[in-house]
Design an enzyme around this catalytic site. Structure first.
Site, PDB file in Angstrom:
ATOM      1  N   LYS A  78       1.548  32.830  16.994  1.00  0.00           N
ATOM      2  CA  LYS A  78       1.632  31.919  18.136  1.00  0.00           C
ATOM      3  C   LYS A  78       2.494  30.685  17.824  1.00  0.00           C
ATOM      4  O   LYS A  78       3.156  30.144  18.695  1.00  0.00           O
ATOM      5  CB  LYS A  78       0.232  31.474  18.564  1.00  0.00           C
ATOM      6  CG  LYS A  78      -0.649  32.608  19.092  1.00  0.00           C
ATOM      7  CD  LYS A  78      -0.249  33.039  20.484  1.00  0.00           C
ATOM      8  CE  LYS A  78      -1.173  34.122  21.038  1.00  0.00           C
ATOM      9  NZ  LYS A  78      -0.691  34.680  22.326  1.00  0.00           N
ATOM     10  N   GLU A  93      -3.198  26.889  27.735  1.00  0.00           N
ATOM     11  CA  GLU A  93      -4.378  27.747  27.868  1.00  0.00           C
ATOM     12  C   GLU A  93      -4.551  28.470  26.537  1.00  0.00           C
ATOM     13  O   GLU A  93      -3.578  28.661  25.812  1.00  0.00           O
ATOM     14  CB  GLU A  93      -4.176  28.763  28.997  1.00  0.00           C
ATOM     15  CG  GLU A  93      -3.424  30.053  28.608  1.00  0.00           C
ATOM     16  CD  GLU A  93      -1.961  29.839  28.219  1.00  0.00           C
ATOM     17  OE1 GLU A  93      -1.393  28.796  28.594  1.00  0.00           O
ATOM     18  OE2 GLU A  93      -1.396  30.710  27.530  1.00  0.00           O
ATOM     19  N   SER A 146      -0.458  40.286  13.618  1.00  0.00           N
ATOM     20  CA  SER A 146      -0.135  39.052  14.345  1.00  0.00           C
ATOM     21  C   SER A 146      -1.008  37.860  13.965  1.00  0.00           C
ATOM     22  O   SER A 146      -0.625  36.720  14.222  1.00  0.00           O
ATOM     23  CB  SER A 146      -0.230  39.302  15.847  1.00  0.00           C
ATOM     24  OG  SER A 146      -1.514  39.786  16.186  1.00  0.00           O
TER      25      SER A 146
HETATM   26  C1  LIG Z   1      -3.616  36.986  16.451  1.00  0.00           C
HETATM   27  C2  LIG Z   1      -3.289  37.286  17.863  1.00  0.00           C
HETATM   28  N1  LIG Z   1      -2.608  38.386  18.166  1.00  0.00           N
HETATM   29  C3  LIG Z   1      -2.289  38.714  19.421  1.00  0.00           C
HETATM   30  C4  LIG Z   1      -2.695  37.929  20.490  1.00  0.00           C
HETATM   31  C5  LIG Z   1      -2.358  38.378  21.868  1.00  0.00           C
HETATM   32  O1  LIG Z   1      -1.314  37.672  22.467  1.00  0.00           O
HETATM   33  P1  LIG Z   1       0.116  38.295  22.633  1.00  0.00           P
HETATM   34  O2  LIG Z   1      -0.049  39.613  23.297  1.00  0.00           O
HETATM   35  O3  LIG Z   1       0.849  37.323  23.500  1.00  0.00           O
HETATM   36  O4  LIG Z   1       0.731  38.427  21.303  1.00  0.00           O
HETATM   37  C6  LIG Z   1      -3.403  36.758  20.233  1.00  0.00           C
HETATM   38  C7  LIG Z   1      -3.825  35.882  21.345  1.00  0.00           C
HETATM   39  O5  LIG Z   1      -4.627  35.029  21.275  1.00  0.00           O
HETATM   40  C8  LIG Z   1      -3.708  36.431  18.884  1.00  0.00           C
HETATM   41  O6  LIG Z   1      -4.412  35.322  18.593  1.00  0.00           O
END
Ligand SMILES: Cc1ncc(COP(=O)(O)O)c(C=O)c1O
Lengths: 278, 411
Positions: B104, B126, B393
């Site tokens: 993020k 948000e 992620s």
């Molecule tokens: C670690 C992590 N991965 C994925 C996401 C999902 O968001 P996005 O699909 O925008 O990557 C989040 C959202 O809070 C997250 O904290």
């Protein structure tokens, strides 16, 4: 001349602004909601705005959020809202009816089908909060073609450079949002609103009505001095809420509460008869 | 200059913010002028070498980029067991090692630098899992900006560690009580704040959704993930990967990984949505698999809704995936067939969460655990020379109390 044009002309002839009342279709239940709609003209409303409830009313404050939730909980749908307009129209030939809401339910209903059904039901105009001029192809242009007015919101952030774009495909009237904010929040600065109305009037011959934050007859009178109309919504749905019983059902006092407030607002609008009209 | 092929999947959005029929600018008039201002400011920043240099500096020294591309040897070996000589070679893109613990921050850095250029002193956002909120609070602390984070009341409960982090960083966390009290409602409330405080405030959206220019802009900021992956895999293997896998809430970590590979047609791409209690249960967050096109939060995209166009409540064990929509570019990539969208249930994600923890010593966040759950399924079907890159992620620290609770302390 459309019903909306005729109604503004009639108010102008009386030397006063129009009272535009907003309530949510199906709030607190279908029968009470229809009874409220029928009572509005008698109580002094000149135009009726009917909210099409939506789960995610992003531009609305708590009062209208809760009224949408009550309506949806009671099973209100866009189809039922159109049926309600038809039932209202059966006994109410002259008062303009404007549907107000968000785009997704209309998009899912189908734009062409919606416009046809709305027109047949007796709808005169549409206000769709999340359709700015940049998205005119979606609904605005088809609505105008179908013979419905598309009423646009102008706001304190709509500057002179942008106003022409906002006014371009607007018909019926222009709805000036008195504050930067959501419905039902702060009461506007009446002096600033009068200036903004004058600014918009320099760009258009359409009537300019003002809404957001108008709660009492006194507020309505203050706005009515400079504008062609005053919109009241949150205060009315709040009156509905306050009249409900512990389980959220309508009571004997529900209709009367709405009528009383509309009466007060209508008196406010009339007390501000324009000096120029004599 | 890079010349894009005529039939590029990478040419969106157009000047009105459309990816095919998706995207657009479905917002209240009050916000339209500021949205046009953001669009203009971003267009200028994008072409300004000084902006890119500033980004690169903070990405290297504050965020800690590049993030490693790591060969997950024990996971690879485990998934080869009983696979009849098959089993892809699995690499993890270690976004969980970034400062603040997820991808993020890549996007937040870009947007905060943009907000500074625009002269905005108050930032709102948000958040679902709290990772976007933490990243936003972090950069607001770093640059001395006021920060207000909207978070569904349900998510405040299940992601408590992140709530404390945001507060320690000086942000105000507002628990949102309306609607389903999750991410969608937090976004409504952030939009309501923005309408009210538009003159002073910049809305830092956390994923590739919202009105134009956000989906394309957030993708551009996240594309550093895919760009690095390309270089790293070329260095490690001398060729491009055969497949990419990422989880999808709004879709920002996925777009960031996928985007630089969209025109490499031999690279298979998988997006993993949250199937909650299972697609058949109706309690899930898989908007592409279980939804249809509609309009919400400023864009046209796939949404979960009923026949009247009322938005449905999503369900996922993972607060970051618990959203009834998806970024418009994913809707486009779904309809064109370029990306294959699949889904993982709560249960599968939990199993993958434990699997990675035990095999690789990496506790993943519940969000990428959904991507890992599908790797567990996909990898054994691929030959051993198949290279699969998974976007890890975020890290799982924020999920430790929730998972401990669900598993009753039995790990
Ligand atoms: C670690 C992590 N991965 C994925 C996401 C999902 O968001 P996005 O699909 O925008 O990557 C989040 C959202 O809070 C997250 O904290």
């Amino acid at each position: 001349m459309s019903r909306i044009d005729r109604r503004f002309a009639a108010c102008r002839a009386e030397g006063r602004a129009a009272l535009v009342t907003f309530v949510t279709a199906g709030d607190p239940d279908a029968d009470t909601s229809l009874a409220i709609l029928k009572a509005l003209p008698r109580a002094g409303a000149d135009l009726i705005e009917i909210g099409m409830p939506f789960t995610d009313p992003m531009a609305d404050g708590p009062a209208i959020q809760l009224s949408s939730q009550r309506a949806l909980k009671g099973g209100q749908t866009l189809k039922k809202t159109l049926d309600m307009v038809r039932a209202l129209r059966a006994g109410e030939a002259d008062t303009p009816v404007i549907l107000m809401g968000y785009y997704n339910p209309i998009y899912i209903y189908g734009v062409e089908r919606f416009l046809k059904d709305a027109r047949e039901a007796g709808v005169d105009g549409l206000i769709v909060v999340d359709l700015p001029p940049e998205e005119d192809d979606e609904l605005c242009v088809p609505a105008l073609k179908a013979g419905l007015s598309f009423i646009r919101l102008a706001t304190p952030t709509t500057d002179d450079a942008r106003l022409p774009a906002v006014l371009a495909n607007t018909s019926g009237f222009v709805y000036y949002v008195s504050i930067t904010g959501i419905t039902g929040s702060a009461t506007p600065d009446f002096g600033a609103v009068a200036q903004s109305v004058a600014r918009i009037k320099a760009h258009t011959n359409l009537p300019v009505v003002v809404g957001f934050g108008v709660k009492t007859g006194e507020h309505a009178a203050a706005i009515a001095r400079g504008a062609d109309g005053v919109v009241v919504g949150s205060a009315l749905v709040e009156a509905v809420r306050a009249s409900l019983d512990g389980e959220g059902r309508a009571t004997a006092g529900t209709l009367a509460a709405v009528e009383a407030l509309v009466g007060e607002l209508a008196a406010g609008v009339r007390s501000a008869a324009k000096a120029t009209a004599a | 200059m890079t010349v894009q092929p005529l039939n590029s999947y990478r040419s969106g959005p157009d000047e009105r913010g459309h990816f095919g029929m998706f995207g657009g600018r479905f917002v209240a008039e009050t916000l339209m002028p500021v949205i046009l201002e953001v669009e203009k400011a971003y267009a200028a920043a994008k072409d300004d070498p000084a902006f890119q240099a500033e980004m690169d500096g903070y990405l290297a020294h504050y965020v800690g980029r590049p993030s490693p591309l790591y060969y997950a040897e024990r996971l690879t070996e485990r998934l080869r067991e009983g696979a009849g000589g098959k089993g892809a070679k699995i690499y993890l893109k270690r976004e969980e090692l970034n400062h603040t613990g997820s991808h993020k921050v890549n996007n937040v850095l870009g947007q905060i630098l943009l907000a500074r250029r625009m002269g905005k002193k108050r930032i709102i956002a948000e958040t679902g899992a709290g990772q976007h909120g933490v990243a936003t609070a972090t950069l607001c602390a770093r640059f001395g900006l006021e920060c207000v984070i909207y978070m569904g009341a349900v998510d405040v409960e299940r992601q408590k560690p992140n709530v404390f982090r945001m507060q320690m960083l000086g942000a105000t966390v507002v628990p949102v009580q309306s609607g389903s009290r999750t991410l969608k409602d937090a976004m409504n409330e952030a939009l309501r704040d923005w309408v009210t405080n538009v003159a002073t405030t910049y809305y830092c959206i956390g994923t590739v959704a919202g009105p134009h220019p956000y989906p394309g802009m957030v993708r551009d900021f996240q594309a550093v993930i895919g760009k690095e992956t390309r270089e790293q895999i070329l260095a490690a293997e001398g060729r491009l990967p055969d497949s990419l896998v990422a989880c999808i809430g709004g879709g920002s970590n996925a777009m960031g990984l996928f985007y630089p590979f969209l025109d490499d047609k031999d690279v298979e791409i998988y997006g993993v949505e949250a199937a909650g209690h299972g697609l058949a249960s109706g309690q899930h967050a898989a908007s592409l698999t279980g939804g249809r096109p509609g309009v919400l939060h400023g864009n046209r995209t796939y949404l979960l809704m009923d026949d009247d166009g009322q938005i449905a409540e999503a369900h996922s064990i993972s607060a970051g995936l618990d959203y009834p929509g998806i970024g418009p570019e994913h809707a486009f990539l779904h309809e064109t067939g370029r990306v294959t969208y699949i889904s993982a249930t709560d249960k599968e994600a939990l199993e993958a969460f434990m699997l990675l923890s035990k095999l690789e010593g990496i506790i993943p966040a519940l969000e990428p655990a959904h991507a890992l759950a599908k790797v567990v399924e996909l990898a054994p079907q691929k030959p051993q020379d198949h290279i699969m890159v998974v976007n890890l992620s975020g890290r799982g620290d924020k999920d430790v109390p929730q998972v401990a609770d669900i598993l009753g302390g039995q790990f």
